[in-house]
Write a protein that holds these residues in place. Structure first.
Motif, PDB file in Angstrom:
ATOM      1  N   THR A   1      10.589   4.030   6.692  1.00  0.00           N
ATOM      2  CA  THR A   1      10.907   4.594   7.644  1.00  0.00           C
ATOM      3  C   THR A   1      10.859   3.640   8.630  1.00  0.00           C
ATOM      4  N   GLN A   2      10.923   2.553   8.852  1.00  0.00           N
ATOM      5  CA  GLN A   2      10.470   1.443   8.708  1.00  0.00           C
ATOM      6  C   GLN A   2       9.997   1.384  10.163  1.00  0.00           C
ATOM      7  N   THR A   3       8.745   1.799  10.269  1.00  0.00           N
ATOM      8  CA  THR A   3       7.632   2.110  11.686  1.00  0.00           C
ATOM      9  C   THR A   3       7.264   0.630  10.920  1.00  0.00           C
ATOM     10  N   LEU A   4       6.863   0.443  12.966  1.00  0.00           N
ATOM     11  CA  LEU A   4       6.296  -0.726  13.114  1.00  0.00           C
ATOM     12  C   LEU A   4       4.603  -0.837  14.006  1.00  0.00           C
ATOM     13  N   PHE A   5       3.353  -0.484  13.218  1.00  0.00           N
ATOM     14  CA  PHE A   5       2.364   0.287  13.693  1.00  0.00           C
ATOM     15  C   PHE A   5       1.515  -1.261  14.540  1.00  0.00           C
ATOM     16  N   CYS A   6       2.079  -1.726  15.764  1.00  0.00           N
ATOM     17  CA  CYS A   6       2.197  -2.665  16.302  1.00  0.00           C
ATOM     18  C   CYS A   6       1.041  -2.950  17.777  1.00  0.00           C
TER      19      CYS A   6
ATOM     20  N   GLN B   1      12.849  -9.633  12.443  1.00  0.00           N
ATOM     21  CA  GLN B   1      13.538  -9.753  11.582  1.00  0.00           C
ATOM     22  C   GLN B   1      13.323  -7.908  10.359  1.00  0.00           C
ATOM     23  N   LEU B   2      12.539  -7.582  10.304  1.00  0.00           N
ATOM     24  CA  LEU B   2      12.077  -5.974   9.865  1.00  0.00           C
ATOM     25  C   LEU B   2      12.729  -5.349  10.063  1.00  0.00           C
ATOM     26  N   LYS B   3      13.709  -5.257  11.655  1.00  0.00           N
ATOM     27  CA  LYS B   3      14.550  -4.562  12.156  1.00  0.00           C
ATOM     28  C   LYS B   3      13.778  -2.859  12.352  1.00  0.00           C
ATOM     29  N   PRO B   4      12.607  -3.420  12.518  1.00  0.00           N
ATOM     30  CA  PRO B   4      11.654  -1.641  12.607  1.00  0.00           C
ATOM     31  C   PRO B   4      12.716  -0.779  13.708  1.00  0.00           C
TER      32      PRO B   4
ATOM     33  N   LEU C   1       0.578  -1.369  -0.231  1.00  0.00           N
ATOM     34  CA  LEU C   1      -0.278   0.099   0.015  1.00  0.00           C
ATOM     35  C   LEU C   1       0.864   0.998   0.109  1.00  0.00           C
ATOM     36  N   GLU C   2       0.889   1.867  -1.239  1.00  0.00           N
ATOM     37  CA  GLU C   2       1.463   2.958  -0.785  1.00  0.00           C
ATOM     38  C   GLU C   2       1.133   4.879  -1.090  1.00  0.00           C
ATOM     39  N   THR C   3       0.843   5.558  -0.005  1.00  0.00           N
ATOM     40  CA  THR C   3       0.323   6.375   0.131  1.00  0.00           C
ATOM     41  C   THR C   3       1.311   7.793  -0.505  1.00  0.00           C
ATOM     42  N   GLY C   4       2.368   7.534  -1.138  1.00  0.00           N
ATOM     43  CA  GLY C   4       3.137   8.553  -1.361  1.00  0.00           C
ATOM     44  C   GLY C   4       4.456   8.782  -1.299  1.00  0.00           C
ATOM     45  N   LYS C   5       4.838   8.853  -0.349  1.00  0.00           N
ATOM     46  CA  LYS C   5       6.481   9.033  -0.188  1.00  0.00           C
ATOM     47  C   LYS C   5       6.807   7.459   0.739  1.00  0.00           C
ATOM     48  N   TYR C   6       5.457   6.909   1.460  1.00  0.00           N
ATOM     49  CA  TYR C   6       5.386   5.974   2.397  1.00  0.00           C
ATOM     50  C   TYR C   6       4.664   4.092   1.632  1.00  0.00           C
ATOM     51  N   ARG C   7       5.392   3.378   2.030  1.00  0.00           N
ATOM     52  CA  ARG C   7       5.196   1.751   1.293  1.00  0.00           C
ATOM     53  C   ARG C   7       4.729   1.370   2.598  1.00  0.00           C
ATOM     54  N   TYR C   8       3.975   0.095   2.987  1.00  0.00           N
ATOM     55  CA  TYR C   8       3.181  -0.684   3.491  1.00  0.00           C
ATOM     56  C   TYR C   8       2.845  -1.737   3.291  1.00  0.00           C
ATOM     57  N   ARG C   9       3.603  -2.810   4.303  1.00  0.00           N
ATOM     58  CA  ARG C   9       2.523  -3.874   4.103  1.00  0.00           C
ATOM     59  C   ARG C   9       2.064  -4.219   5.460  1.00  0.00           C
ATOM     60  N   PHE C  10       1.149  -5.034   5.294  1.00  0.00           N
ATOM     61  CA  PHE C  10       0.270  -6.187   6.226  1.00  0.00           C
ATOM     62  C   PHE C  10       0.611  -6.994   7.059  1.00  0.00           C
TER      63      PHE C  10
ATOM     64  N   SER D   1       5.911   5.342  22.321  1.00  0.00           N
ATOM     65  CA  SER D   1       6.515   4.895  21.399  1.00  0.00           C
ATOM     66  C   SER D   1       7.676   4.939  21.592  1.00  0.00           C
ATOM     67  N   PHE D   2       8.710   4.093  20.830  1.00  0.00           N
ATOM     68  CA  PHE D   2       9.217   3.778  20.485  1.00  0.00           C
ATOM     69  C   PHE D   2      10.566   4.406  19.362  1.00  0.00           C
ATOM     70  N   GLN D   3      11.562   4.703  19.818  1.00  0.00           N
ATOM     71  CA  GLN D   3      12.702   5.212  18.469  1.00  0.00           C
ATOM     72  C   GLN D   3      14.237   4.744  18.265  1.00  0.00           C
ATOM     73  N   GLY D   4      14.477   3.544  18.531  1.00  0.00           N
ATOM     74  CA  GLY D   4      15.376   3.067  18.689  1.00  0.00           C
ATOM     75  C   GLY D   4      15.606   1.955  17.652  1.00  0.00           C
ATOM     76  N   ASN D   5      16.675   0.853  17.879  1.00  0.00           N
ATOM     77  CA  ASN D   5      16.573  -0.655  17.240  1.00  0.00           C
ATOM     78  C   ASN D   5      15.858  -1.221  17.957  1.00  0.00           C
ATOM     79  N   ALA D   6      14.395  -1.579  17.151  1.00  0.00           N
ATOM     80  CA  ALA D   6      13.448  -2.622  18.859  1.00  0.00           C
ATOM     81  C   ALA D   6      13.712  -4.119  17.774  1.00  0.00           C
ATOM     82  N   GLU D   7      14.969  -4.988  17.265  1.00  0.00           N
ATOM     83  CA  GLU D   7      14.518  -6.320  16.849  1.00  0.00           C
ATOM     84  C   GLU D   7      15.021  -6.989  18.440  1.00  0.00           C
ATOM     85  N   ALA D   8      15.569  -6.420  19.077  1.00  0.00           N
ATOM     86  CA  ALA D   8      15.887  -7.100  20.407  1.00  0.00           C
ATOM     87  C   ALA D   8      14.575  -7.193  21.580  1.00  0.00           C
TER      88      ALA D   8
END
Length: 241
Positions: free
Chosen positions: A147-152, A205-208, A118-127, A218-225
């Motif tokens: 931007t590697q954002t996870l809506f969790c 593995q998405l490395k949000p 799903l593209e909104t312009g600058k951004y691309r989304y997968r569900f 909300s959180f900003q940084g390496n969320a993998e761990a």
């Protein structure tokens, strides 16, 4: 009062704190060529959320309304948004579309699989489907690839009128929150199944780099761990419940 905070470029957190529950209800607006709202919110929260959205965009220009799973604080106000935004389309997992949304919503939903973009312009989304994580067969999480954002959704649920965004780990407050939710009639809030760890490993593995959390900071940084550690938190609290 609705607190509006830009937590990443073009990503705004619209938060309402309910003192009786000691809990924030957070909604996320992406300001782009085709604006997207993640979490339609409760019906009774629609009027103040609408006023908050008006400070960012013309709400009639809203193009997509998305959420994780079929629950009132996720999509209770969906039809209110669809009525004021004539081109808005519900967006959810394919299971959500088939089992609930197309019967509930006044317009058919866009049911997505991980192969759909799903593209909104600058951004691309997968569900990405995440059955029963956090709740329901239809559950999924939305990932923005640019931007590697996870809506969790309810993952990392914690309590309090906390900061809009943090760089501190969410594991400890999430563990405390889940301990509260494992007691009494709320026991079983988030199940642990044979699929839980694998689903969370896949999300890791998405490395949000940003986690858009529904209840809490909300959180900003390496969320993998943190995503890898979350499985054991869910298992411990569900087993205890």
């Amino acid at each position: 009062m609705t607190t509006v905070t830009e937590i990443a470029p073009d990503l705004f957190r619209l938060s309402r704190f309910v003192p009786e529950l000691n809990m924030q209800f957070n909604h996320f607006l992406v300001r782009d060529e085709q604006p997207l709202l993640f979490h339609a919110g409760l019906k009774k929260m629609f009027p103040p959320l609408l006023e908050a959205v008006k400070t960012l965009i013309d709400p009639t220009s809203l193009r997509y309304v998305a959420w994780s799973h079929f629950e009132s604080d996720e999509c209770g106000g969906l039809n209110d948004w669809l009525r004021i935004a004539p081109n808005a389309e519900p967006v959810c997992t394919l299971v959500g579309k088939l089992v609930s949304v197309d019967d509930f919503a006044i317009r058919p939903a866009k049911g997505m699989t991980p192969d759909d973009v799903l593209e909104t312009g600058k951004y691309r989304y997968r569900f990405y489907p995440s059955p029963h994580i956090p709740h329901g067969w239809d559950a999924g999480v939305l990932f923005e690839e640019t931007t590697q954002t996870l809506f969790c959704s309810d993952l990392f649920h914690h309590f309090g009128d906390v900061a809009p965004i943090t760089t501190d780990s969410l594991i400890e407050p999430t563990q405390a929150g889940m301990q509260l939710l494992s007691q009494g009639p709320l026991a079983g809030y988030m199940p642990y199944t044979s699929q839980t760890e694998g689903v969370l490993q896949g999300l890791a593995q998405l490395k949000p780099q940003t986690l858009a959390v529904m209840h809490g900071s909300s959180f900003q940084g390496n969320a993998e761990a943190m995503l890898l550690d979350l499985a054991s938190v869910i298992q411990k609290n569900f087993d205890g419940a």
